[in-house]
Design a protein around this motif. Structure first.
Motif, mmCIF file in Angstrom:
data_model
loop_
_atom_site.group_PDB
_atom_site.id
_atom_site.type_symbol
_atom_site.label_atom_id
_atom_site.label_comp_id
_atom_site.label_asym_id
_atom_site.label_seq_id
_atom_site.Cartn_x
_atom_site.Cartn_y
_atom_site.Cartn_z
ATOM 1 N N GLU A 115 4.842 -5.511 -7.048
ATOM 2 C CA GLU A 115 4.820 -4.459 -8.067
ATOM 3 C C GLU A 115 5.449 -3.198 -7.474
ATOM 4 N N MET A 116 6.701 -2.924 -7.844
ATOM 5 C CA MET A 116 7.463 -1.834 -7.239
ATOM 6 C C MET A 116 7.488 -0.551 -8.080
ATOM 7 N N THR A 117 6.792 -0.549 -9.200
ATOM 8 C CA THR A 117 6.773 0.650 -10.036
ATOM 9 C C THR A 117 6.220 1.836 -9.250
ATOM 10 N N ARG A 119 7.360 3.153 -6.537
ATOM 11 C CA ARG A 119 7.615 3.150 -5.096
ATOM 12 C C ARG A 119 8.902 3.916 -4.801
ATOM 13 N N PRO A 120 8.943 4.655 -3.663
ATOM 14 C CA PRO A 120 10.163 5.396 -3.318
ATOM 15 C C PRO A 120 11.279 4.446 -2.910
ATOM 16 N N TRP A 121 12.506 4.965 -2.872
ATOM 17 C CA TRP A 121 13.665 4.128 -2.571
ATOM 18 C C TRP A 121 13.539 3.483 -1.200
ATOM 19 N N SER A 122 12.934 4.166 -0.231
ATOM 20 C CA SER A 122 12.821 3.604 1.119
ATOM 21 C C SER A 122 11.951 2.350 1.132
ATOM 22 N N VAL A 123 10.859 2.367 0.374
ATOM 23 C CA VAL A 123 9.983 1.191 0.298
ATOM 24 C C VAL A 123 10.694 0.056 -0.437
ATOM 25 N N ARG A 124 11.366 0.385 -1.535
ATOM 26 C CA ARG A 124 12.106 -0.643 -2.264
ATOM 27 C C ARG A 124 13.210 -1.242 -1.397
ATOM 28 N N SER A 125 13.881 -0.411 -0.627
ATOM 29 C CA SER A 125 14.944 -0.883 0.259
ATOM 30 C C SER A 125 14.391 -1.847 1.308
ATOM 31 N N ALA A 185 1.239 -17.450 -9.503
ATOM 32 C CA ALA A 185 1.849 -16.186 -9.082
ATOM 33 C C ALA A 185 0.769 -15.174 -8.740
ATOM 34 N N VAL A 186 0.976 -14.475 -7.640
ATOM 35 C CA VAL A 186 0.081 -13.388 -7.244
ATOM 36 C C VAL A 186 0.853 -12.075 -7.354
ATOM 37 N N VAL A 187 0.189 -11.043 -7.835
ATOM 38 C CA VAL A 187 0.783 -9.706 -7.872
ATOM 39 C C VAL A 187 0.308 -8.958 -6.629
ATOM 40 N N VAL A 188 1.267 -8.550 -5.801
ATOM 41 C CA VAL A 188 0.981 -7.817 -4.571
ATOM 42 C C VAL A 188 1.438 -6.372 -4.765
ATOM 43 N N HIS A 189 0.633 -5.439 -4.284
ATOM 44 C CA HIS A 189 0.936 -4.018 -4.454
ATOM 45 C C HIS A 189 1.391 -3.422 -3.123
ATOM 46 N N PRO A 190 2.711 -3.218 -2.943
ATOM 47 C CA PRO A 190 3.228 -2.636 -1.706
ATOM 48 C C PRO A 190 2.834 -1.164 -1.574
ATOM 49 N N PRO A 191 3.081 -0.570 -0.396
ATOM 50 C CA PRO A 191 2.756 0.849 -0.194
ATOM 51 C C PRO A 191 3.517 1.745 -1.164
ATOM 52 N N ARG A 192 2.923 2.892 -1.461
ATOM 53 C CA ARG A 192 3.559 3.872 -2.334
ATOM 54 C C ARG A 192 4.246 4.990 -1.549
ATOM 55 N N VAL A 264 -8.517 -3.175 18.603
ATOM 56 C CA VAL A 264 -8.964 -3.193 17.212
ATOM 57 C C VAL A 264 -8.126 -2.211 16.417
ATOM 58 N N VAL A 265 -7.386 -2.721 15.444
ATOM 59 C CA VAL A 265 -6.514 -1.894 14.619
ATOM 60 C C VAL A 265 -6.693 -2.320 13.169
ATOM 61 N N TRP A 266 -6.779 -1.366 12.248
ATOM 62 C CA TRP A 266 -6.776 -1.745 10.844
ATOM 63 C C TRP A 266 -5.547 -1.172 10.158
ATOM 64 N N GLN A 267 -5.331 0.146 10.284
ATOM 65 C CA GLN A 267 -4.139 0.766 9.710
ATOM 66 C C GLN A 267 -3.944 0.359 8.260
ATOM 67 N N ARG A 268 -4.987 0.475 7.473
ATOM 68 C CA ARG A 268 -4.919 0.035 6.089
ATOM 69 C C ARG A 268 -4.082 0.999 5.248
ATOM 70 N N ASP A 269 -3.349 0.431 4.344
ATOM 71 C CA ASP A 269 -2.543 1.209 3.403
ATOM 72 C C ASP A 269 -3.431 1.586 2.224
ATOM 73 N N GLU A 270 -3.769 2.861 2.109
ATOM 74 C CA GLU A 270 -4.618 3.318 1.012
ATOM 75 C C GLU A 270 -3.821 3.620 -0.251
ATOM 76 N N SER A 271 -2.528 3.928 -0.105
ATOM 77 C CA SER A 271 -1.749 4.362 -1.262
ATOM 78 C C SER A 271 -1.633 3.269 -2.321
ATOM 79 N N SER A 272 -1.558 2.005 -1.893
ATOM 80 C CA SER A 272 -1.411 0.918 -2.860
ATOM 81 C C SER A 272 -2.695 0.675 -3.650
ATOM 82 N N ARG A 273 -3.788 1.278 -3.217
ATOM 83 C CA ARG A 273 -5.071 1.120 -3.921
ATOM 84 C C ARG A 273 -5.336 2.261 -4.897
ATOM 85 N N ALA A 274 -4.358 3.141 -5.035
ATOM 86 C CA ALA A 274 -4.553 4.269 -5.965
ATOM 87 C C ALA A 274 -4.607 3.746 -7.394
#
Length: 274
Positions: A115-117, A119-125, A185-192, A264-274
């Motif tokens: 789901e790329m709606t 998302r900035p050009w850098s993420v889409r690229s 099909a699964v819908v995955v939400h990339p970083p914003r 131990v690392v998580w580094q979770r992407d919170e933006s995709s959960r907005a």
């Protein structure tokens, strides 16, 4: 079949997942076990609002512990491990179950829709390149869903806990033993944001290092992208050259920031959960 969903502070998105999973399910068709772990939000309360879902809480914020508790509570096979921040429908689980009934198939995952709606050009690229990589197309990782037969489950249970748990799960099976199911099909939400993309890739780079340090039998393929893959991509589609340059920049930054294996690392992407 059983569906195990580890969930750490996923109150914003777990309702979206459970609605899609259970909306068209027959009574008793799915054994859904949600494991809120170390949550400081209302994940457990949201999950309890869905008929047909069981909640097993853990005070420890650990995906490995959550998966173990979910396994202990689950009743049946095939068994699905599902991330709380993706979208999956009843029909998709049924299609995956049918695929796992084929002789010789031990593991299955759905096709991937990003789901790329917004998302900035850098993420889409970045994802224009990532989605074209051979291992990304064929592997079970990066989908947030993997289903296994009872035999496949035994193989996963023998793996050590790793940051890149989905990649390890994919590499545990030879190509003939795993399948990506086009009917599901699964819908995955990339970083914003660019920053969240880098955090995701840093975690991925750390996970690949851990995977290689563990010296697992990588029957399913390579954990790394080779220069030949990128060069072949540009030869096929010259217009992708700028995207490949950005992809390489992200990879270099992530590798420079990655942690030592075992950290131990998580580094979770919170933006995709907005």
């Amino acid at each position: 079949m059983s569906i195990v969903i580890p969930a750490h502070n996923e109150a914003k998105v777990i309702g979206r997942l459970l609605h899609g999973l259970l909306d068209a399910a027959e009574p008793g068709e799915f054994d859904v076990v949600i494991v809120p772990n170390g949550c400081t939000d209302d994940t457990a309360a949201v999950a309890r609002g869905f008929e047909g879902a069981r909640v097993v809480e853990s005070p420890e914020a650990s995906k490995a512990v959550a998966l173990r508790l979910g396994d202990e509570a689950a009743h049946g096979f095939p068994r699905f491990y599902v991330d709380a921040d993706i979208e999956l429908r009843t029909a998709d689980v049924r299609a995956l179950t049918s695929a796992l009934e084929r002789p010789g198939v031990l593991a299955a995952a759905p096709s991937r829709h990003l789901e790329m709606t917004g998302r900035p050009w850098s993420v889409r690229s970045y994802y224009r390149v990532w989605t074209r990589l051979p291992e990304v197309r064929a592997g079970l990782f990066g989908r947030g869903v993997v289903g296994v037969t009872e035999e496949g489950h035994a193989r996963l249970a023998a793996l050590p806990h790793l940051v890149a748990d989905d990649l390890a799960s994919s590499l545990a099976f030879a190509p003939a033993e795993r399948t990506v199911v086009g009917e599901a099909a699964v819908v995955v939400h990339p970083p914003r944001t660019w920053g969240d993309l880098l955090r995701r890739r840093e975690r991925a780079a750390t996970g690949v290092d851990e995977l290689e340090a563990a010296d697992l039998d990588q029957a399913g393929g390579s954990a790394r992208t080779g220069p030949g893959d990128l060069a072949a991509m540009v030869r096929r589609e010259p217009a992708l050259a700028p995207d490949v340059v950005l992809f390489l920049a992200v990879a270099l930054i992530a590798r420079g920031r990655r942690r030592r294996p075992g950290t131990v690392v998580w580094q979770r992407d919170e933006s995709s959960r907005a």
